[in-house]
Design a protein around this motif. Structure first.
Motif, PDB file in Angstrom:
ATOM      1  N   LYS A  33       0.828  -1.210   0.000  1.00 23.88           N
ATOM      2  CA  LYS A  33       0.000   0.000   0.000  1.00 23.88           C
ATOM      3  C   LYS A  33       0.859   1.255   0.000  1.00 23.88           C
ATOM      4  N   GLU A  34       1.906   1.266   0.822  1.00 23.34           N
ATOM      5  CA  GLU A  34       2.773   2.440   0.949  1.00 23.34           C
ATOM      6  C   GLU A  34       3.529   2.752  -0.336  1.00 23.34           C
ATOM      7  N   HIS A  35       4.006   1.709  -1.013  1.00 22.49           N
ATOM      8  CA  HIS A  35       4.838   1.905  -2.206  1.00 22.49           C
ATOM      9  C   HIS A  35       4.100   1.638  -3.517  1.00 22.49           C
ATOM     10  N   ASN A  36       2.816   1.306  -3.419  1.00 22.74           N
ATOM     11  CA  ASN A  36       2.006   0.990  -4.597  1.00 22.74           C
ATOM     12  C   ASN A  36       2.641  -0.121  -5.437  1.00 22.74           C
ATOM     13  N   TRP A  37       3.179  -1.135  -4.745  1.00 20.86           N
ATOM     14  CA  TRP A  37       3.802  -2.272  -5.420  1.00 20.86           C
ATOM     15  C   TRP A  37       2.737  -3.147  -6.066  1.00 20.86           C
ATOM     16  N   LYS A  38       3.130  -3.871  -7.092  1.00 18.26           N
ATOM     17  CA  LYS A  38       2.292  -4.874  -7.758  1.00 18.26           C
ATOM     18  C   LYS A  38       3.111  -6.150  -7.885  1.00 18.26           C
ATOM     19  N   PHE A  39       2.475  -7.278  -7.621  1.00 17.88           N
ATOM     20  CA  PHE A  39       3.151  -8.556  -7.789  1.00 17.88           C
ATOM     21  C   PHE A  39       3.398  -8.840  -9.264  1.00 17.88           C
ATOM     22  N   ASN A  40       4.507  -9.514  -9.559  1.00 18.76           N
ATOM     23  CA  ASN A  40       4.717 -10.123 -10.867  1.00 18.76           C
ATOM     24  C   ASN A  40       3.870 -11.395 -10.817  1.00 18.76           C
ATOM     25  N   ILE A  41       2.742 -11.397 -11.494  1.00 19.83           N
ATOM     26  CA  ILE A  41       1.745 -12.460 -11.350  1.00 19.83           C
ATOM     27  C   ILE A  41       2.317 -13.829 -11.694  1.00 19.83           C
ATOM     28  N   GLU A  42       2.949 -13.958 -12.836  1.00 15.25           N
ATOM     29  CA  GLU A  42       3.465 -15.258 -13.268  1.00 15.25           C
ATOM     30  C   GLU A  42       4.538 -15.776 -12.305  1.00 15.25           C
ATOM     31  N   PHE A  43       5.480 -14.922 -11.942  1.00 15.44           N
ATOM     32  CA  PHE A  43       6.560 -15.322 -11.046  1.00 15.44           C
ATOM     33  C   PHE A  43       6.021 -15.694  -9.663  1.00 15.44           C
TER      34      PHE A  43
END
Length: 101
Positions: free
Chosen positions: A65-75
């Motif tokens: 939430k703090e860094h607006n990260w997104k997962f690499n879905i496939e990895f």
């Protein structure tokens, strides 16, 4: 709110617990509508039809939430799959989450 049990075992490694779940939460990994499994720890446990069941630590959630990260879905899905081979529900800690973005 809708509650249901995941008593079924799927043919693939996306096996769900038999705990009652709350439907309507988005998967942290892919955004698909998922079910939250009640938990007693500092983590959220989700059952996603695409990613399977996993736990995400409270610290990891705060960092995303703090860094607006997104997962690499496939990895991330590949990592979850390897972790499930041990027969447990994978926990994505804040340290692990940083390697999966």
């Amino acid at each position: 709110m809708i509650y249901r049990n995941h008593l079924q075992k799927m043919k693939d490694p996306l096996q769900f617990s038999d705990q009652p779940t709350e439907v309507g939460m988005e998967c942290f990994i892919c955004g698909t509508e998922s079910s939250e499994v009640p938990s007693a720890g500092d983590y959220k446990q989700l059952a996603c039809p695409e990613c399977g069941e996993y736990k995400l630590s409270g610290t990891a959630i705060a960092l995303f939430k703090e860094h607006n990260w997104k997962f690499n879905i496939e990895f991330t899905r590949l990592w979850l799959e390897t972790q499930r081979k041990g027969g447990t529900i994978p926990l994505i800690s804040s340290e692990r989450a940083a390697t999966l973005i």
